[in-house]
Design a protein around this motif. Sequence first.
Motif, mmCIF file in Angstrom:
data_model
loop_
_atom_site.group_PDB
_atom_site.id
_atom_site.type_symbol
_atom_site.label_atom_id
_atom_site.label_comp_id
_atom_site.label_asym_id
_atom_site.label_seq_id
_atom_site.Cartn_x
_atom_site.Cartn_y
_atom_site.Cartn_z
ATOM 1 N N THR A 158 0.845 -1.176 0.000
ATOM 2 C CA THR A 158 0.000 0.000 0.000
ATOM 3 C C THR A 158 0.885 1.232 0.000
ATOM 4 N N SER A 159 0.561 2.179 -0.844
ATOM 5 C CA SER A 159 1.344 3.406 -0.847
ATOM 6 C C SER A 159 0.599 4.497 -0.087
ATOM 7 N N THR A 160 1.362 5.384 0.460
ATOM 8 C CA THR A 160 0.848 6.499 1.255
ATOM 9 C C THR A 160 1.472 7.776 0.705
ATOM 10 N N GLU A 161 0.713 8.850 0.761
ATOM 11 C CA GLU A 161 1.260 10.137 0.357
ATOM 12 C C GLU A 161 1.805 10.850 1.595
ATOM 13 N N ALA A 201 15.117 14.555 -6.562
ATOM 14 C CA ALA A 201 14.135 14.092 -7.548
ATOM 15 C C ALA A 201 14.638 12.856 -8.291
ATOM 16 N N ARG A 202 15.922 12.864 -8.631
ATOM 17 C CA ARG A 202 16.484 11.716 -9.355
ATOM 18 C C ARG A 202 16.424 10.455 -8.492
ATOM 19 N N LEU A 203 16.830 10.570 -7.236
ATOM 20 C CA LEU A 203 16.825 9.414 -6.343
ATOM 21 C C LEU A 203 15.403 8.906 -6.084
ATOM 22 N N LEU A 204 14.455 9.820 -5.930
ATOM 23 C CA LEU A 204 13.066 9.389 -5.725
ATOM 24 C C LEU A 204 12.586 8.563 -6.905
ATOM 25 N N ALA A 205 12.801 9.064 -8.107
ATOM 26 C CA ALA A 205 12.355 8.345 -9.308
ATOM 27 C C ALA A 205 13.071 7.001 -9.434
ATOM 28 N N GLU A 206 14.366 6.999 -9.188
ATOM 29 C CA GLU A 206 15.178 5.788 -9.305
ATOM 30 C C GLU A 206 14.726 4.704 -8.327
ATOM 31 N N ARG A 207 14.224 5.106 -7.157
ATOM 32 C CA ARG A 207 13.843 4.153 -6.109
ATOM 33 C C ARG A 207 12.349 3.859 -6.075
ATOM 34 N N GLY A 208 11.610 4.384 -7.047
ATOM 35 C CA GLY A 208 10.200 4.034 -7.167
ATOM 36 C C GLY A 208 9.225 4.895 -6.396
ATOM 37 N N HIS A 209 9.679 6.022 -5.877
ATOM 38 C CA HIS A 209 8.788 6.966 -5.208
ATOM 39 C C HIS A 209 8.208 7.908 -6.275
ATOM 40 N N THR A 210 7.046 8.476 -5.999
ATOM 41 C CA THR A 210 6.427 9.383 -6.959
ATOM 42 C C THR A 210 6.196 10.748 -6.323
ATOM 43 N N VAL A 211 6.802 11.778 -6.902
ATOM 44 C CA VAL A 211 6.543 13.149 -6.449
ATOM 45 C C VAL A 211 5.211 13.572 -7.052
ATOM 46 N N THR A 212 4.260 13.934 -6.197
ATOM 47 C CA THR A 212 2.943 14.335 -6.684
ATOM 48 C C THR A 212 2.759 15.849 -6.696
ATOM 49 N N PHE A 254 8.084 22.561 0.049
ATOM 50 C CA PHE A 254 7.528 21.251 0.360
ATOM 51 C C PHE A 254 7.453 20.394 -0.891
ATOM 52 N N TYR A 255 7.371 19.134 -0.673
ATOM 53 C CA TYR A 255 7.031 18.150 -1.701
ATOM 54 C C TYR A 255 5.928 17.282 -1.126
ATOM 55 N N THR A 256 5.131 16.697 -1.979
ATOM 56 C CA THR A 256 4.307 15.569 -1.572
ATOM 57 C C THR A 256 4.795 14.390 -2.391
ATOM 58 N N VAL A 257 5.003 13.275 -1.697
ATOM 59 C CA VAL A 257 5.599 12.088 -2.315
ATOM 60 C C VAL A 257 4.750 10.876 -1.978
ATOM 61 N N ARG A 258 4.373 10.116 -2.992
ATOM 62 C CA ARG A 258 3.630 8.866 -2.776
ATOM 63 C C ARG A 258 4.640 7.726 -2.794
ATOM 64 N N THR A 259 4.572 6.902 -1.728
ATOM 65 C CA THR A 259 5.515 5.804 -1.619
ATOM 66 C C THR A 259 4.956 4.695 -0.736
ATOM 67 N N SER A 260 5.471 3.514 -0.913
ATOM 68 C CA SER A 260 5.150 2.390 -0.025
ATOM 69 C C SER A 260 6.322 2.095 0.905
ATOM 70 N N ASP A 261 7.378 2.915 0.853
ATOM 71 C CA ASP A 261 8.576 2.654 1.643
ATOM 72 C C ASP A 261 9.020 3.929 2.374
ATOM 73 N N LEU A 262 8.424 4.161 3.539
ATOM 74 C CA LEU A 262 8.752 5.364 4.308
ATOM 75 C C LEU A 262 10.221 5.398 4.701
ATOM 76 N N ASP A 263 10.769 4.251 5.092
ATOM 77 C CA ASP A 263 12.177 4.233 5.510
ATOM 78 C C ASP A 263 13.096 4.693 4.380
ATOM 79 N N ASP A 264 12.814 4.269 3.159
ATOM 80 C CA ASP A 264 13.650 4.702 2.039
ATOM 81 C C ASP A 264 13.412 6.176 1.722
ATOM 82 N N LEU A 265 12.168 6.639 1.864
ATOM 83 C CA LEU A 265 11.902 8.069 1.654
ATOM 84 C C LEU A 265 12.722 8.895 2.641
#
Length: 124
Positions: free
Chosen positions: A3-6, A37-48, A86-97
């Motif tokens: 499950t992903s969370t924003e 931004a590059r690391l977020l995209a590379e690791r599967g996070h989505t900047v919303t 600020f950013y809003t980021v959707r992810t299923s991995d808070l620790d990696d965020l």
Amino acid sequence: MSTSTEYAVLIVGDEASYQTATPEEHAEVMQRHMEFARLLAERGHTVTAGAELTASTTARVLRDTGAGHTVTDGPFAEGAEQLGGFYTVRTSDLDDLVEVCKVLAVGGDTIEIRACVDHSGGES
């Protein structure tokens, strides 16, 4: 299925130091945001969403007085540190965020990561 969370990624720092930074220092900050931004995209996070905010001295503060509202100029709270962006980021991995956010937590800036309340009724 995970499950992903924003999450809201709030960037708090010393406005005075940012306003007096040299063009080279501003370029370094922008480079860190590009790396973020590059690391977020590379690791599967989505900047919303995301934005850099203008100086807190340009803010308008709206308060309920019980009998109406007041509008004042300036920041909600006086202090050297203010919310700068600020950013809003959707992810299923808070620790990696949190790990990726370390790219932005330099030079005295503080990063607050907080889950956004989901009002979608399960449709997000």
